[in-house]
Write a protein that holds these residues in place. Structure first.
Motif, PDB file in Angstrom:
ATOM      1  N   GLN B 359       0.816  -1.214   0.000  1.00 43.26           N
ATOM      2  CA  GLN B 359       0.000   0.000   0.000  1.00 43.26           C
ATOM      3  C   GLN B 359       0.850   1.264   0.000  1.00 43.26           C
ATOM      4  OE1 GLN B 359      -2.280  -0.500   3.704  1.00 43.26           O
ATOM      5  NE2 GLN B 359      -1.447   1.463   4.365  1.00 43.26           N
ATOM      6  N   LEU B 367      -2.114   7.721  -6.691  1.00 43.89           N
ATOM      7  CA  LEU B 367      -3.418   7.175  -7.083  1.00 43.89           C
ATOM      8  C   LEU B 367      -4.007   8.020  -8.218  1.00 43.89           C
ATOM      9  CD1 LEU B 367      -5.753   5.173  -6.686  1.00 43.89           C
ATOM     10  CD2 LEU B 367      -6.686   6.724  -4.968  1.00 43.89           C
ATOM     11  N   ASP B 420     -20.422  -3.577  -3.243  1.00 47.13           N
ATOM     12  CA  ASP B 420     -20.663  -2.132  -3.303  1.00 47.13           C
ATOM     13  C   ASP B 420     -20.246  -1.557  -4.644  1.00 47.13           C
ATOM     14  OD1 ASP B 420     -21.618  -2.221  -0.787  1.00 47.13           O
ATOM     15  OD2 ASP B 420     -19.847  -1.354   0.191  1.00 47.13           O
ATOM     16  N   SER B 421     -19.076  -1.961  -5.097  1.00 46.45           N
ATOM     17  CA  SER B 421     -18.568  -1.426  -6.354  1.00 46.45           C
ATOM     18  C   SER B 421     -19.440  -1.871  -7.515  1.00 46.45           C
ATOM     19  CB  SER B 421     -17.124  -1.883  -6.589  1.00 46.45           C
ATOM     20  OG  SER B 421     -16.281  -1.310  -5.622  1.00 46.45           O
ATOM     21  N   THR B 424     -22.552   0.156  -7.588  1.00 41.06           N
ATOM     22  CA  THR B 424     -22.295   1.494  -8.126  1.00 41.06           C
ATOM     23  C   THR B 424     -22.267   1.456  -9.658  1.00 41.06           C
ATOM     24  OG1 THR B 424     -20.973   1.994  -6.176  1.00 41.06           O
ATOM     25  CG2 THR B 424     -20.670   3.420  -8.086  1.00 41.06           C
ATOM     26  N   PRO B 460     -11.101   0.962  -7.023  1.00 39.55           N
ATOM     27  CA  PRO B 460     -10.065   0.487  -6.095  1.00 39.55           C
ATOM     28  C   PRO B 460      -9.637  -0.954  -6.384  1.00 39.55           C
ATOM     29  CG  PRO B 460     -12.131   1.020  -4.929  1.00 39.55           C
ATOM     30  CD  PRO B 460     -12.295   1.482  -6.326  1.00 39.55           C
ATOM     31  N   PHE B 464      -5.312  -3.876  -7.524  1.00 37.24           N
ATOM     32  CA  PHE B 464      -4.739  -5.119  -6.997  1.00 37.24           C
ATOM     33  C   PHE B 464      -4.434  -6.128  -8.102  1.00 37.24           C
ATOM     34  CE2 PHE B 464      -6.994  -3.127  -3.577  1.00 37.24           C
ATOM     35  CZ  PHE B 464      -6.181  -3.324  -2.482  1.00 37.24           C
TER      36      PHE B 464
ATOM     37  N   LEU C 180     -17.189   4.706  -5.590  1.00 37.62           N
ATOM     38  CA  LEU C 180     -16.325   3.517  -5.581  1.00 37.62           C
ATOM     39  C   LEU C 180     -15.330   3.557  -4.432  1.00 37.62           C
ATOM     40  CD1 LEU C 180     -15.625   3.152  -9.420  1.00 37.62           C
ATOM     41  CD2 LEU C 180     -16.923   1.554  -8.006  1.00 37.62           C
ATOM     42  N   TYR C 181     -14.935   4.754  -4.070  1.00 35.27           N
ATOM     43  CA  TYR C 181     -13.923   4.901  -3.019  1.00 35.27           C
ATOM     44  C   TYR C 181     -14.545   5.255  -1.665  1.00 35.27           C
ATOM     45  CZ  TYR C 181     -10.103   4.237  -6.293  1.00 35.27           C
ATOM     46  OH  TYR C 181      -9.226   3.696  -7.195  1.00 35.27           O
ATOM     47  N   GLY C 184     -15.659   1.303   2.965  1.00 34.33           N
ATOM     48  CA  GLY C 184     -16.645   0.289   3.285  1.00 34.33           C
ATOM     49  C   GLY C 184     -16.374  -0.290   4.657  1.00 34.33           C
ATOM     50  N   ASN C 187     -13.816  -4.347   4.696  1.00 38.52           N
ATOM     51  CA  ASN C 187     -13.187  -4.748   3.435  1.00 38.52           C
ATOM     52  C   ASN C 187     -11.693  -5.024   3.579  1.00 38.52           C
ATOM     53  OD1 ASN C 187     -15.464  -4.760   1.944  1.00 38.52           O
ATOM     54  ND2 ASN C 187     -15.208  -2.697   1.127  1.00 38.52           N
ATOM     55  N   VAL C 190      -6.070  -2.597   3.752  1.00 35.32           N
ATOM     56  CA  VAL C 190      -5.539  -1.959   2.557  1.00 35.32           C
ATOM     57  C   VAL C 190      -6.671  -1.267   1.796  1.00 35.32           C
ATOM     58  CG1 VAL C 190      -4.159  -2.292   0.484  1.00 35.32           C
ATOM     59  CG2 VAL C 190      -3.830  -3.789   2.434  1.00 35.32           C
ATOM     60  N   GLN C 191      -7.827  -1.956   1.735  1.00 33.91           N
ATOM     61  CA  GLN C 191      -8.973  -1.382   1.044  1.00 33.91           C
ATOM     62  C   GLN C 191      -9.442  -0.096   1.729  1.00 33.91           C
ATOM     63  OE1 GLN C 191      -8.400  -4.561   1.471  1.00 33.91           O
ATOM     64  NE2 GLN C 191      -8.878  -5.626  -0.440  1.00 33.91           N
ATOM     65  N   TYR C 193      -7.608   1.888   3.493  1.00 31.77           N
ATOM     66  CA  TYR C 193      -6.602   2.899   3.213  1.00 31.77           C
ATOM     67  C   TYR C 193      -6.813   3.474   1.812  1.00 31.77           C
ATOM     68  CZ  TYR C 193      -2.109   4.824   1.823  1.00 31.77           C
ATOM     69  OH  TYR C 193      -1.127   5.640   1.323  1.00 31.77           O
ATOM     70  N   LEU C 194      -7.101   2.576   0.886  1.00 30.60           N
ATOM     71  CA  LEU C 194      -7.286   2.982  -0.499  1.00 30.60           C
ATOM     72  C   LEU C 194      -8.510   3.886  -0.644  1.00 30.60           C
ATOM     73  CD1 LEU C 194      -6.131   2.637  -3.262  1.00 30.60           C
ATOM     74  CD2 LEU C 194      -7.249   0.427  -3.449  1.00 30.60           C
ATOM     75  N   THR C 197      -7.669   7.198   0.591  1.00 33.54           N
ATOM     76  CA  THR C 197      -6.801   7.903  -0.344  1.00 33.54           C
ATOM     77  C   THR C 197      -7.622   8.479  -1.497  1.00 33.54           C
ATOM     78  OG1 THR C 197      -5.095   6.290   0.221  1.00 33.54           O
ATOM     79  CG2 THR C 197      -4.665   7.675  -1.673  1.00 33.54           C
TER      80      THR C 197
END
Lengths: 359, 465, 388
Positions: B359, B367, B420-421, B424, B460, B464, C180-181, C184, C187, C190-191, C193-194, C197
């Motif tokens: 990360q 990003l 969730d994504s 969306t 997001p 990965f 999307l960001y 949540g 999750n 790392v998610q 944190y993302l 961000t």
């Protein structure tokens, strides 16, 4: 390696000069022009009647190039056009992105191709842009990475159209006339061609880069002869770039991938190869004498290989002088041809076989 | 549509390379997994396309000084070449043996170092360390050229142990001193000065016996004389097997915390590390063997989307998906610039410690760069990769918003998105209603699919591998 | 006499990466032992810029000397820490940088000291530009979970999906990006944190959009990364976005070789950039609230290695600003060979956390103990006070 039989047409009435054969006395190295930062990555050059060298180079950054003039005495005469970039930044000023070919027209105006912009520019020695044309595409008259160019006897511009694998003819104003060639490796076909030259009879020679050969074609593009094949041996080529033909019909090839220049005679027979003999140019010497670090490093280094060509991009022969654009070593090497044409009276006819009776 | 085998292949290709397009995955999925792995492990039988085109348009020895051109060629080969693992192993060793261009600004030298990793990245650890110790770029980077018989410079000796092979805690200060002495006289032939004609060809290694300390030394309890002896001792150490195994795990399997904390923090999967260590020890440090074990292991196959993509993986993955660039051109150097802005200037890391992975790749700046790069490459629906996605989404006929999202995720991966994504994206798809091909692939339909792909690569989950 | 400033105090941190040779910046020019130990670096005495009878500035630090002479530079001498891991561990760039960034010399710290300070100022992460980093990648000093920092590679092109030309489409895409960001639940770290961000990307982009256009200046900065970074600090600071911490790095100080040539170039770039920066701030009436802290991970070995110096200890810091009471602070480490650490290094005379504590308490007006992990002695380098 040639498709025409060895020695088959050396007899009397000849193409490319009225002589039976050449007495080749030698081809000594004459001098080196330029240095890094002045003549960055020379990719082509043109020489005016007063022996000024109009040197076309890539750099200082990847996306840019410049056209500068240097005298035969290695003095800078001026920058004609240059693309300045901020280090690591996208292009800031106008100029050529990837200039690659230069020829002079009858008035010694400079014609430059840009293989990133797909344009041809005509500029005077005073940096005045007279014309700029060219459009990206694959239709007749469109260009996709134009490379080297040559002007024919009628004043038309022949442009190697690399990614369309063809040669196209234009007026200097950019009007499309005709073209020939298609993708492939058969005679008359090309694979990403680069260099181009004409002989005294109007025949066309194309550096057929990815086919590792030079093709000789009629003025209308019919194939006549293929010179060279893949390899690094005698007469072989590895991604040849620029080509030229001199007054005797001798064919010069910048054998870029082999870091050498190849010489074939008018029949396509391999004659000799040049590996480079550079010495320090006048401008290079001046730089060295003013800088203690490179002086010391040169003293510590093994310099033998420094005289060699590295990825030569273009060879241009003007009268008896051969100019080689020594791309990766940022300089131009000049050689002088010593050869004497022979009449049919002076030299025996070709015996048709080799012999051990050599006296 | 997406079956297990394709998902597994997609996973494999994301890890051994930068990912593969859906059509390529289908071809691979026809073959047994182990066969594909074997081919990846033997890259020497294949060649990379278009290297001559790089030499023509983007040669290494340009007037420019940044490693922009060789770095871009590298990413291009990762994305376009037939032997991704060869490039990926080179990248792995570059992560571990981080050497930067900026110290010498000798592009040929750093390019030659990467070429060593490329050629022998799957070779024996012993040979890899030996090549490294003889590499002029490394010798210059860590000052071994200044490590003299009677005046030691410990820099290389120390980093060899700390950062390149054993890790802190597995040697003493005396071992550092012994290693430094053993490498005295390992230097290189002075290359030409850059002026007047360029620095020329890559520099070459030189052993200067007049500057070598020939005395006996004690290193990790054993008697050694020169650098080769030191390396022979190192590669037999279990600490070396552990150190390299954990690096391989972090690079190929799942993100580990930073190297600096390895002493204090146990690996996230101790069993996996133990398996890799056993192969390393049994094979006498044969990296190809260790990689075979790794790639065929269950822990590898199960570790889906457990790593944050490095910038090189992200950029390579995006251009693979978009089908850009197809051929080296004026814009190809953007590849290197893009990774640089995302915090990974290939051939130019900011220090010998290398890049912090996981990360730590991501902050608001990097990003932003990632999302912007992905969108820029995928927004043009005429790009071959995007065009192919459109064609294949269309091939299955009309799609409800649900199906529309599903198909796009499949064609871009297959990718796993959170509920969730997904929701969306489905909401967005619903605005346009049924995705209908009744009037063929209209501009409107193209636009809708293109937008969906852009949103997918901005999500997001796309960060990965 | 102390004056009080009314504006919120601002800290600008400049990290000199690679390990600045402090002894070559502030040179004990009269000391024979040092001259003998450093033949490769010895400058002719007349070339140095004397500060007093013992110390002289390296000529490349001329611009800094001028600021010093004007009373705006506090030099903290002999900064370091007790080497718990021995010289081996603490002479690693990696480890030493980590120690500075996390204030933990005993083990690997997890949270950056400045990140904790950010949390102090903005506990709910409401302002993503509370801290701004110029450069690529986030230094550990600024990293901690739940803390948002805006990292800027290029201030002029900062924003999301800037390639989408249709404003409406871009706005819609950004809106979806926002969803999307959305952080949540459950999750994974790392998610989370993302997601955080991603959220801060949007907010900071909005805030920073106008900073470049609002700024104008008569100061002509040199064209190099440190000068450009400091210029960008002024651009953001004068935009009034509530930024309290700026961070940037100047790289390349790891002079194992060629120090005689490379060191002066870097030091000239750095000190001229700082001088231009101060001038620019003053021109914008924005200098009184700013303190610059310049630090490096370690000093270098006493003896040179023929052309450079190896990793050592006993470095130094600079505190620069209009609120600073110029002068020398701390003690220059003893140069007597009997006092040398491991027989080759300078002993530190003040802990780096003392410097942090001083800045945190006296300038940033926060309780330093939880940030630096203990109580450390302070120095008194400020002539103005911050109004709480």
């Amino acid at each position: 390696m040639t498709s025409s039989p060895d020695g088959s047409s050396t007899n009397g009435a000849s193409q490319n000069g009225d002589f039976a054969a050449l007495l080749r006395a030698g081809f000594p190295y004459e001098k080196t022009l330029g240095r890094r930062a002045v003549t960055f990555s020379p990719i082509d050059l043109a020489v005016t009647k007063d022996k000024a060298v109009y040197f076309l180079g890539r750099g200082p950054f990847i996306k840019g190039g410049q056209l500068i003039a240097i005298s035969d005495d290695d003095e800078e005469l001026g920058i004609i056009r240059r693309r300045d970039l901020e280090p690591g930044e996208p292009p800031m000023n106008s100029g050529w992105k990837w200039p690659v070919g230069i020829v002079l027209d009858a008035e010694e105006r400079l014609i430059v191709s840009d293989e990133a912009e797909d344009t041809i520019t005509i500029v005077t020695k005073d940096s005045e842009i007279v014309a700029e044309w060219g459009e990206h595409g694959s239709d007749p008259g469109q260009l996709d990475r134009p490379a080297h160019m040559v002007i024919d006897a009628e004043g038309l511009l022949l442009v190697v159209d690399t990614m369309n694998h063809r040669v196209q003819r234009f007026t200097l104003e950019g009007e499309y006339v005709d073209g020939f060639g298609s993708f492939g490796d058969a005679p008359g076909q090309f694979n990403m061609p680069w260099g181009i030259a004409l002989d005294s009879e109007g025949c066309i020679y194309v550096g057929d880069w990815r086919n590792d050969r030079v093709q000789k074609l009629t003025p209308t593009g019919e194939p006549l002869m293929q010179i060279g094949s893949s390899g690094d041996g005698e007469g072989e080529l590895n991604r040849p770039a620029g080509v030229d033909v001199d007054q005797h019909g001798d064919i010069y090839v910048a054998d870029r991938g082999n870091n050498r220049v190849m010489l074939f005679n008018r029949d396509g027979r391999y004659v000799e190869r040049f590996f480079g003999d550079a010495t320090v140019s006048k401008s290079g010497l001046k730089y060295l004498l003013e800088n203690s670090l490179p002086l010391r490093l040169r003293d510590m280094a093994i310099l033998e290989e420094q005289k060699r060509f590295m990825a030569p991009a273009s060879v241009r022969v003007i009268d008896d002088r051969m100019y080689v654009a020594d791309y990766s070593y940022n300089r131009i090497q000049i050689y002088r041809k010593e050869a004497y044409p022979l009449t049919a009276d002076q030299i025996l006819p070709h015996p048709g076989k080799p012999t051990l009776a050599t006296t | 549509m997406a079956d297990d085998q394709i998902e597994l292949m997609a996973h494999l290709m994301r890890r051994v390379g930068v990912g593969a397009r859906r059509d390529a995955l289908e071809v691979l999925a026809e073959r047994p997994y182990e066969d594909v792995v074997e081919e990846l492990l033997h890259p020497d039988e294949l060649t990379d396309p278009d290297q001559d085109v790089f030499d023509r348009y983007l040669p290494v020895l340009l007037a420019t000084e940044l490693p922009e051109s060789p770095g871009s060629r590298w990413i291009y080969n990762m994305a376009n070449g037939p032997r991704p693992l060869r490039e990926k192993m080179a990248l792995f060793w570059h992560h571990v043996f981080a050497t930067a261009w900026f110290k010498s600004s000798h592009a040929r030298a750093i390019t030659a170092q990467i070429e060593l990793f490329r050629e022998n990245g799957l070779g024996s650890m012993r040979q890899i360390l030996l090549d490294l110790s003889r590499d002029p770029c490394m010798i210059d980077w860590l000052d071994n050229s200044e490590n003299h018989a009677h005046a030691n410079n410990e820099n290389y000796g120390r980093e060899l142990l700390e950062l390149f092979s054993l890790g802190i805690g597995n040697y003493t200060e005396d071992d550092v001193k012994a290693a430094a002495r053993a490498f005295t006289g390992w230097t290189f032939q002075q290359p030409w000065p850059r002026y007047p004609y360029s620095e020329g060809i890559a520099p070459i290694f030189k052993f200067d016996e007049t500057d070598h300390d020939f005395e006996e030394k004690t290193f990790l309890g054993q008697t050694v004389f020169d650098g080769e002896d030191v390396i022979n001792v190192i590669v037999k150490e279990e600490a070396c097997a552990r150190f390299i195994s954990r690096h391989l795990y972090n690079f190929f399997v799942a993100d580990e915390p930073g190297v600096a904390s390895w002493v204090a923090t146990p690996p996230r999967d101790q069993d996996a590390i133990d398996i890799l260590v056993a192969t390393f020890v049994d094979s006498d440090g044969d990296i190809r063997e260790v990689m075979r074990t790794l790639l065929n292991s269950e822990f590898f196959k199960e570790a889906r989307f457990q790593r944050v993509k490095s910038p090189a993986e992200f950029v390579g993955g995006v251009v693979t998906l978009a089908g850009t660039p197809q051929f080296p051109d004026f814009s190809t150097t953007e590849l290197w610039r893009a990774t640089m802005l995302m915090g990974q200037a290939l051939m130019n890391p900011s220090s010998v410690e290398g890049w912090h992975t996981g990360q730590e790749w991501l902050d608001s700046g990097t990003l932003t760069e990632r999302v912007n790069f992905a969108v820029k490459n995928l927004m043009d629906t005429s790009n071959p990769g995007v065009a192919s996605i459109i064609e294949r989404v269309a091939a299955s006929g009309d799609a409800t918003p649900d199906e529309f999202v599903e198909r796009c995720l499949d064609m871009c991966g297959p990718l796993q998105f959170s509920e969730d994504s997904r929701a969306t994206l489905i909401d967005f798809a619903e605005q346009g209603g049924l995705l209908s091909f009744r009037e063929g692939v209209t501009e409107e339909v193209e636009g809708r699919i293109g937008r969906m792909v852009q949103l997918i690569v901005s999500a997001p989950e796309y960060q990965f591998a | 006499m102390t004056t009080k400033i009314q504006k919120p105090p601002v800290l600008v941190v400049i990290q000199l990466s690679g390990g600045l040779d402090f002894m070559n910046t502030l040179i004990p020019y009269q000391n024979g032992i040092i001259r003998d130990a450093r033949p490769a670096l010895s400058l002719p005495m007349e070339d140095t810029l004397p500060l007093d009878n013992d110390l002289a500035w390296h000529p490349a630090a001329k611009a800094l000397k001028e600021l010093y002479d004007a009373g705006n530079v506090a030099v903290v001498q002999g900064v370091g820490w007790e080497h718990l891991g021995g010289p081996g561990a603490d002479r690693s760039h990696f480890r030493a940088t980590d120690i500075w960034h996390t204030c933990d010399s005993a083990k690997i710290g997890t949270e950056g000291w400045l990140a904790k300070l950010i949390r102090e100022f903005d506990p709910l992460s409401e302002n993503p530009v509370t801290a701004v980093n110029f450069g690529l990648g986030l230094p550990r000093a600024l990293a901690a979970s739940g803390v948002t920092v805006t990292s800027i590679g290029n201030l002029d092109k900062f924003g999301l999906m800037t390639d989408i030309e249709q404003e409406e489409e871009r706005a819609e895409d950004i809106d979806i990006f926002k969803r999307l960001y959305t952080p949540g639940l459950g999750n994974g770290m790392v998610q989370d944190y993302l997601a955080q961000t991603g959220t801060s990307v949007l907010k900071s982009a909005d805030m920073l959009a106008d900073a470049p256009t609002q700024y104008s200046s008569d100061v002509e900065y040199a064209s190099n990364p440190i000068a450009e970074a400091l210029r960008d600090v002024v651009r953001v600071h004068t935009a009034g976005l509530g930024t309290r911490i700026f961070y940037t790095q100047h790289q390349g100080y790891d002079h194992h070789s060629g120090e005689g040539i490379l060191f002066p170039k870097l030091v000239t770039e750095l000190t001229e950039a700082i001088s231009d920066f101060m001038q620019d701030l003053r021109n914008h009436d924005a200098s009184e609230e700013v303190t610059i802290l310049v630090f490096t991970e370690f000093g270098r070995r006493i003896r040179d290695n023929g052309s450079g110096t190896d990793h050592g200890s006993g470095g130094g810091c600079y505190l620069i600003g209009d609120g600073v009471e110029g002068g020398l602070y701390g003690e220059y480490p003893s140069l007597e060979p009997k006092d040398w650490l491991y027989g080759e290094d300078l002993q530190h005379t003040i802990d780096f956390r003392s410097v942090y504590t001083t800045v945190l308490e006296q300038w940033m007006a926060v309780d330093a103990n939880p940030i630096v992990g203990g109580n450390f002695e302070q120095i008194r380098p400020y002539k103005t006070e911050v109004a709480l």
